[in-house]
Design a protein around this motif. Sequence first.
Motif, PDB file in Angstrom:
ATOM      1  N   ASP A 120       0.840  -1.196   0.000  1.00  0.00           N
ATOM      2  CA  ASP A 120       0.000   0.000   0.000  1.00  0.00           C
ATOM      3  C   ASP A 120       0.882   1.255   0.000  1.00  0.00           C
ATOM      4  O   ASP A 120       2.034   1.208   0.441  1.00  0.00           O
ATOM      5  CB  ASP A 120      -0.862   0.044   1.264  1.00  0.00           C
ATOM      6  CG  ASP A 120      -1.976  -0.989   1.266  1.00  0.00           C
ATOM      7  OD1 ASP A 120      -2.426  -1.371   0.175  1.00  0.00           O
ATOM      8  OD2 ASP A 120      -2.389  -1.398   2.368  1.00  0.00           O
ATOM      9  N   PHE A 128      -5.100   7.828  -1.792  1.00  0.00           N
ATOM     10  CA  PHE A 128      -5.170   6.523  -1.129  1.00  0.00           C
ATOM     11  C   PHE A 128      -6.270   6.554  -0.074  1.00  0.00           C
ATOM     12  O   PHE A 128      -6.142   7.231   0.941  1.00  0.00           O
ATOM     13  CB  PHE A 128      -3.827   6.178  -0.496  1.00  0.00           C
ATOM     14  CG  PHE A 128      -3.819   4.835   0.207  1.00  0.00           C
ATOM     15  CD1 PHE A 128      -4.209   3.682  -0.461  1.00  0.00           C
ATOM     16  CD2 PHE A 128      -3.406   4.735   1.528  1.00  0.00           C
ATOM     17  CE1 PHE A 128      -4.196   2.452   0.174  1.00  0.00           C
ATOM     18  CE2 PHE A 128      -3.384   3.510   2.179  1.00  0.00           C
ATOM     19  CZ  PHE A 128      -3.782   2.365   1.498  1.00  0.00           C
ATOM     20  N   PRO A 130      -8.115   3.606   1.612  1.00  0.00           N
ATOM     21  CA  PRO A 130      -8.400   2.185   1.825  1.00  0.00           C
ATOM     22  C   PRO A 130      -9.732   1.959   2.535  1.00  0.00           C
ATOM     23  O   PRO A 130     -10.122   2.739   3.393  1.00  0.00           O
ATOM     24  CB  PRO A 130      -7.224   1.727   2.703  1.00  0.00           C
ATOM     25  CG  PRO A 130      -6.779   2.970   3.406  1.00  0.00           C
ATOM     26  CD  PRO A 130      -6.976   4.078   2.418  1.00  0.00           C
ATOM     27  N   ASP A 136     -11.514  -4.520  -0.609  1.00  0.00           N
ATOM     28  CA  ASP A 136     -11.207  -3.241  -1.231  1.00  0.00           C
ATOM     29  C   ASP A 136     -10.700  -3.490  -2.647  1.00  0.00           C
ATOM     30  O   ASP A 136      -9.491  -3.593  -2.887  1.00  0.00           O
ATOM     31  CB  ASP A 136     -10.155  -2.524  -0.380  1.00  0.00           C
ATOM     32  CG  ASP A 136      -9.890  -1.099  -0.836  1.00  0.00           C
ATOM     33  OD1 ASP A 136     -10.605  -0.629  -1.743  1.00  0.00           O
ATOM     34  OD2 ASP A 136      -8.978  -0.468  -0.279  1.00  0.00           O
ATOM     35  N   VAL A 139      -8.025  -6.234  -3.166  1.00  0.00           N
ATOM     36  CA  VAL A 139      -7.285  -6.388  -1.898  1.00  0.00           C
ATOM     37  C   VAL A 139      -8.242  -6.756  -0.773  1.00  0.00           C
ATOM     38  O   VAL A 139      -9.223  -6.056  -0.529  1.00  0.00           O
ATOM     39  CB  VAL A 139      -6.530  -5.084  -1.545  1.00  0.00           C
ATOM     40  CG1 VAL A 139      -5.797  -5.246  -0.213  1.00  0.00           C
ATOM     41  CG2 VAL A 139      -5.554  -4.723  -2.654  1.00  0.00           C
ATOM     42  N   ARG A 141      -9.141  -6.667   2.784  1.00  0.00           N
ATOM     43  CA  ARG A 141      -8.813  -5.943   4.014  1.00  0.00           C
ATOM     44  C   ARG A 141      -9.661  -6.411   5.194  1.00  0.00           C
ATOM     45  O   ARG A 141      -9.596  -5.841   6.274  1.00  0.00           O
ATOM     46  CB  ARG A 141      -8.981  -4.437   3.807  1.00  0.00           C
ATOM     47  CG  ARG A 141      -8.062  -3.885   2.709  1.00  0.00           C
ATOM     48  CD  ARG A 141      -7.995  -2.366   2.742  1.00  0.00           C
ATOM     49  NE  ARG A 141      -7.324  -1.841   1.568  1.00  0.00           N
ATOM     50  CZ  ARG A 141      -5.993  -1.771   1.429  1.00  0.00           C
ATOM     51  NH1 ARG A 141      -5.208  -2.199   2.409  1.00  0.00           N
ATOM     52  NH2 ARG A 141      -5.457  -1.273   0.321  1.00  0.00           N
ATOM     53  N   ARG A 172       0.736  -4.383   3.516  1.00  0.00           N
ATOM     54  CA  ARG A 172      -0.607  -3.844   3.697  1.00  0.00           C
ATOM     55  C   ARG A 172      -0.816  -3.248   5.087  1.00  0.00           C
ATOM     56  O   ARG A 172      -0.309  -3.782   6.081  1.00  0.00           O
ATOM     57  CB  ARG A 172      -1.651  -4.951   3.481  1.00  0.00           C
ATOM     58  CG  ARG A 172      -1.573  -5.646   2.139  1.00  0.00           C
ATOM     59  CD  ARG A 172      -1.900  -4.728   0.999  1.00  0.00           C
ATOM     60  NE  ARG A 172      -1.788  -5.423  -0.295  1.00  0.00           N
ATOM     61  CZ  ARG A 172      -1.796  -4.822  -1.458  1.00  0.00           C
ATOM     62  NH1 ARG A 172      -1.922  -3.516  -1.540  1.00  0.00           N
ATOM     63  NH2 ARG A 172      -1.688  -5.515  -2.573  1.00  0.00           N
ATOM     64  N   TRP A 173      -1.570  -2.171   5.126  1.00  0.00           N
ATOM     65  CA  TRP A 173      -2.074  -1.685   6.402  1.00  0.00           C
ATOM     66  C   TRP A 173      -3.156  -2.662   6.854  1.00  0.00           C
ATOM     67  O   TRP A 173      -4.003  -3.072   6.057  1.00  0.00           O
ATOM     68  CB  TRP A 173      -2.684  -0.294   6.251  1.00  0.00           C
ATOM     69  CG  TRP A 173      -1.699   0.780   5.892  1.00  0.00           C
ATOM     70  CD1 TRP A 173      -1.443   1.277   4.659  1.00  0.00           C
ATOM     71  CD2 TRP A 173      -0.839   1.492   6.802  1.00  0.00           C
ATOM     72  NE1 TRP A 173      -0.474   2.256   4.723  1.00  0.00           N
ATOM     73  CE2 TRP A 173      -0.086   2.412   6.035  1.00  0.00           C
ATOM     74  CE3 TRP A 173      -0.637   1.449   8.181  1.00  0.00           C
ATOM     75  CZ2 TRP A 173       0.844   3.279   6.585  1.00  0.00           C
ATOM     76  CZ3 TRP A 173       0.291   2.300   8.742  1.00  0.00           C
ATOM     77  CH2 TRP A 173       1.025   3.212   7.962  1.00  0.00           C
TER      78      TRP A 173
END
Length: 357
Positions: A120, A128, A130, A136, A139, A141, A172-173
């Motif tokens: 990310d 950005f 998210p 997402d 992705v 999440r 990734r967060w």
Amino acid sequence: MLLLAGALRAATVPGFPPAVAVFSFTVVLSTHPARCVLQRRPPLSNSSANCWSHLHPVNMFNSYNVKFYHSKAFTSPYPGSCVERSQVPEDKVDWLIEWKDYNPVEYTAMSVLAGPNWADPQINDKGFSPKFNERDGEVERRSLNGLYVVENGRPRNPSGRTGLTGRGLLGRWGPNHAADPVVTRWKRDGSGNKVAHPVTGKNILQFVAIKRRDCGEWAIPGGMVDPGEKISATLKREFEEEALNSLQKSPEERAELEKQLHKLFSQEHFVVYRGYVDDPRNTDNAWMETEAVNYHDETGETMDNLPLEAGDDAGIVKWVDISEKLKLYASHSYFIKLVTEKRGAHWSEDPGPECCE
């Protein structure tokens, strides 16, 4: 500011286990490459898997309602760096415990900040936005453990404080999803008979293990789930790449591998574990989650025809006898123990140590 992004949507996503909704609701009410490194806190012994309730008792469950606790997530210095984590006393791990003086170190590795396609952007980067606790785009999440808190725009590790913010080595967060294929067979003698342990009398299981290139620890040959990829595809791909070196094979050789592996990976299997992983790369804002699945070759005929060859992230690959003496990467020893329980195989010579207060 605390919020639970996408709470209603995530709580009703098809395929999530029922326990997820219960855990999520509880959260709403409570608002609650590298070298090997030394750990400031002693790692959990393999025989103490049932005694983890005495370590950092936070409200963290996987999809089987098994509590998981920090141990390796306190690794300091952080893997592949000289960054020291802030110390977190055991009674301050849980976010529910107020700690106004908490001052964690901020760290995200340059390899992540360089912007590879698996990572990310920084949380405040323009454009950005998210969608935490949701799928997402391609992705994922959502967490396997249910909803997690988002504080000041950053996801918060549901298992507690780690002494370090940012993403470290993780792309990734929030949750970083992996898949771990546990491929097993029975240990056999020269005549093809199963070998039993001399003390317990239980048959000995073997599994395909790799020695990681980054830190030299033995591990299950797993890896990260690519965006949009099904877990079943990740499990098979990672085993091919790390244990059979498929990336270096010719198209003809890869086709033959695919044919032989199809039998093993399409047969009946069982999910060993789904959820949070106690991993040395975890931070307050990014953490590992995995789905570990056992594929068992009962007769040994399938795997006997597949020569193991280390590839990708593996330095060495081989069949390893399973017992409590194994020292494996992250939470892998715990996953292996669950497989022996399912298969009725040997694990420990000790009939069942009692926890010591």
